[in-house]
Write an enzyme that holds these catalytic residues in place. Sequence first.
Site, PDB file in Angstrom:
ATOM      1  N   HIS A 147       6.893  52.001  13.471  1.00  0.00           N
ATOM      2  CA  HIS A 147       7.888  53.011  13.808  1.00  0.00           C
ATOM      3  C   HIS A 147       9.119  52.766  12.940  1.00  0.00           C
ATOM      4  O   HIS A 147       9.760  51.722  13.036  1.00  0.00           O
ATOM      5  CB  HIS A 147       8.262  52.916  15.286  1.00  0.00           C
ATOM      6  CG  HIS A 147       9.401  53.821  15.670  1.00  0.00           C
ATOM      7  ND1 HIS A 147       9.294  55.200  15.645  1.00  0.00           N
ATOM      8  CD2 HIS A 147      10.674  53.542  16.056  1.00  0.00           C
ATOM      9  CE1 HIS A 147      10.451  55.729  16.012  1.00  0.00           C
ATOM     10  NE2 HIS A 147      11.297  54.745  16.276  1.00  0.00           N
ATOM     11  N   GLY A 162      14.311  49.832  13.455  1.00  0.00           N
ATOM     12  CA  GLY A 162      15.345  49.780  14.486  1.00  0.00           C
ATOM     13  C   GLY A 162      14.902  50.509  15.731  1.00  0.00           C
ATOM     14  O   GLY A 162      13.942  51.287  15.721  1.00  0.00           O
ATOM     15  N   GLU A 163      15.635  50.256  16.812  1.00  0.00           N
ATOM     16  CA  GLU A 163      15.306  50.910  18.074  1.00  0.00           C
ATOM     17  C   GLU A 163      15.483  52.423  17.966  1.00  0.00           C
ATOM     18  O   GLU A 163      16.265  52.919  17.151  1.00  0.00           O
ATOM     19  CB  GLU A 163      16.201  50.362  19.188  1.00  0.00           C
ATOM     20  CG  GLU A 163      15.978  48.886  19.509  1.00  0.00           C
ATOM     21  CD  GLU A 163      14.600  48.611  20.059  1.00  0.00           C
ATOM     22  OE1 GLU A 163      14.054  49.511  20.743  1.00  0.00           O
ATOM     23  OE2 GLU A 163      14.051  47.519  19.791  1.00  0.00           O
ATOM     24  N   GLY A 165      16.888  55.930  18.389  1.00  0.00           N
ATOM     25  CA  GLY A 165      18.240  56.418  18.625  1.00  0.00           C
ATOM     26  C   GLY A 165      19.323  55.670  17.881  1.00  0.00           C
ATOM     27  O   GLY A 165      20.506  56.014  17.988  1.00  0.00           O
ATOM     28  N   LYS A 168      18.246  56.002  12.413  1.00  0.00           N
ATOM     29  CA  LYS A 168      17.408  55.878  11.219  1.00  0.00           C
ATOM     30  C   LYS A 168      17.219  57.213  10.521  1.00  0.00           C
ATOM     31  O   LYS A 168      17.382  57.331   9.302  1.00  0.00           O
ATOM     32  CB  LYS A 168      16.039  55.277  11.588  1.00  0.00           C
ATOM     33  CG  LYS A 168      16.099  53.910  12.226  1.00  0.00           C
ATOM     34  CD  LYS A 168      14.720  53.335  12.488  1.00  0.00           C
ATOM     35  CE  LYS A 168      13.915  54.156  13.473  1.00  0.00           C
ATOM     36  NZ  LYS A 168      14.522  54.152  14.829  1.00  0.00           N
ATOM     37  N   SER A 169      16.851  58.248  11.282  1.00  0.00           N
ATOM     38  CA  SER A 169      16.578  59.560  10.680  1.00  0.00           C
ATOM     39  C   SER A 169      17.850  60.200  10.135  1.00  0.00           C
ATOM     40  O   SER A 169      17.829  60.847   9.085  1.00  0.00           O
ATOM     41  CB  SER A 169      15.920  60.489  11.708  1.00  0.00           C
ATOM     42  OG  SER A 169      14.655  59.993  12.097  1.00  0.00           O
ATOM     43  N   ASP A 186       9.562  58.356  11.250  1.00  0.00           N
ATOM     44  CA  ASP A 186       8.992  58.091  12.576  1.00  0.00           C
ATOM     45  C   ASP A 186       7.799  57.138  12.494  1.00  0.00           C
ATOM     46  O   ASP A 186       7.812  56.075  13.120  1.00  0.00           O
ATOM     47  CB  ASP A 186       8.584  59.379  13.292  1.00  0.00           C
ATOM     48  CG  ASP A 186       8.226  59.116  14.747  1.00  0.00           C
ATOM     49  OD1 ASP A 186       9.027  58.449  15.429  1.00  0.00           O
ATOM     50  OD2 ASP A 186       7.157  59.555  15.190  1.00  0.00           O
ATOM     51  N   GLU A 211      12.917  64.236  12.678  1.00  0.00           N
ATOM     52  CA  GLU A 211      13.491  64.650  13.948  1.00  0.00           C
ATOM     53  C   GLU A 211      14.958  64.255  13.983  1.00  0.00           C
ATOM     54  O   GLU A 211      15.296  63.081  13.806  1.00  0.00           O
ATOM     55  CB  GLU A 211      12.771  63.978  15.116  1.00  0.00           C
ATOM     56  CG  GLU A 211      13.387  64.308  16.467  1.00  0.00           C
ATOM     57  CD  GLU A 211      12.929  63.377  17.574  1.00  0.00           C
ATOM     58  OE1 GLU A 211      13.512  63.432  18.672  1.00  0.00           O
ATOM     59  OE2 GLU A 211      12.001  62.581  17.330  1.00  0.00           O
ATOM     60  N   ARG A 252      27.692  37.379   5.996  1.00  0.00           N
ATOM     61  CA  ARG A 252      28.824  37.927   5.254  1.00  0.00           C
ATOM     62  C   ARG A 252      28.825  37.526   3.788  1.00  0.00           C
ATOM     63  O   ARG A 252      29.681  37.975   3.021  1.00  0.00           O
ATOM     64  CB  ARG A 252      30.137  37.469   5.914  1.00  0.00           C
ATOM     65  CG  ARG A 252      30.319  38.030   7.318  1.00  0.00           C
ATOM     66  CD  ARG A 252      31.556  37.489   7.986  1.00  0.00           C
ATOM     67  NE  ARG A 252      32.762  37.861   7.266  1.00  0.00           N
ATOM     68  CZ  ARG A 252      33.991  37.443   7.630  1.00  0.00           C
ATOM     69  NH1 ARG A 252      34.143  36.667   8.691  1.00  0.00           N
ATOM     70  NH2 ARG A 252      35.041  37.816   6.924  1.00  0.00           N
TER      71      ARG A 252
END
Length: 323
Positions: A147, A162-163, A165, A168-169, A186, A211, A252
């Site tokens: 994903h 990443g989780e 929401g 990413k999109s 996706d 999406e 950093r």
Amino acid sequence: MPLEEINREFSFPLQKIIDEFRLGVAYMPENGGNKLISSNDTNRPGLQLSGFYEYFDNKRIQVVGNSEYAYLNGLDPETRRKRIADLFGYHFPALIITRNLEPFPEMLELAAEYEIPVFCSEESTSTFIAKLVAFLNLQLAPRITRHGVLIEIYGEGVLILGESGVGKSETAIELVKRGHRLIADDAVEIKKASNITLVGSSPDNIRHFLELRGIGIINARQLFGVGAVKLTEKINMVVEMELWNPEKTYDRMGVDTHFMTILGVKVPLLTIPVKPGRNLAVILEVAAMNNRQKKMGYNAAKDLLRQLGIDSDEEDIMSDLNL
């Protein structure tokens, strides 16, 4: 999402090879193009035509070149027919004759009897086998689905994880607007093309679609043109996007390179914290260019430390710079 390593046998229809190499069809049984190819090796059946079948793998495509053809041509028709029949009795997937050599009449008769597809190629034998093995390795490579988003940035394939929401999109669409190319959103299909190479692509049924929450589904190719998308790309680095955690210490300096292992291949890994005000598209552009520089042997952090006369040990760096 945990990385699930998949260890199973893959296959694909013979028709893909016919189309890829534009093979001439000497004989094709009914539904022959649907025969499944599951071995990424080929075989030149010189030993088999002389009667030696120990260690013979009948899952391999058989390739006949000048040597095998000359050997068969030197046999009398009855012996030639028997040797070909013995070979065809192992029911291998297909026989390919290179250099546009004309199949023997006995070969075509037996091909129909044993339902073995026979093809012709204009290529020299060694060149054809090299191309075919490379194609087989890619089609039958071990693979997983992750994903995430795969996008090409300045020639670097960047896999964004990443989780759900985290953005990413949204980051991907901003990068596409800036002239970079989308490969998958996706679901990213990852193949191990070699011991050091991963290749990513999108499943056919969702290719070019993204999406965007609040807008819905969009088609990047239709909105931005064919130059905004790409079918496949090597994965040169992984970016893990996560919501900013004030209690976590983020890198950093970038002196040391961190890695993620996918299908046994180590890929450079960056963790990028997400919070309002950060321009993630620009950050990923810089990350891609910096990754390319590191591959070319230049590390900006180490260069700075040399100029400051500071040891490159991470603890000493933090102490000397009061970080």
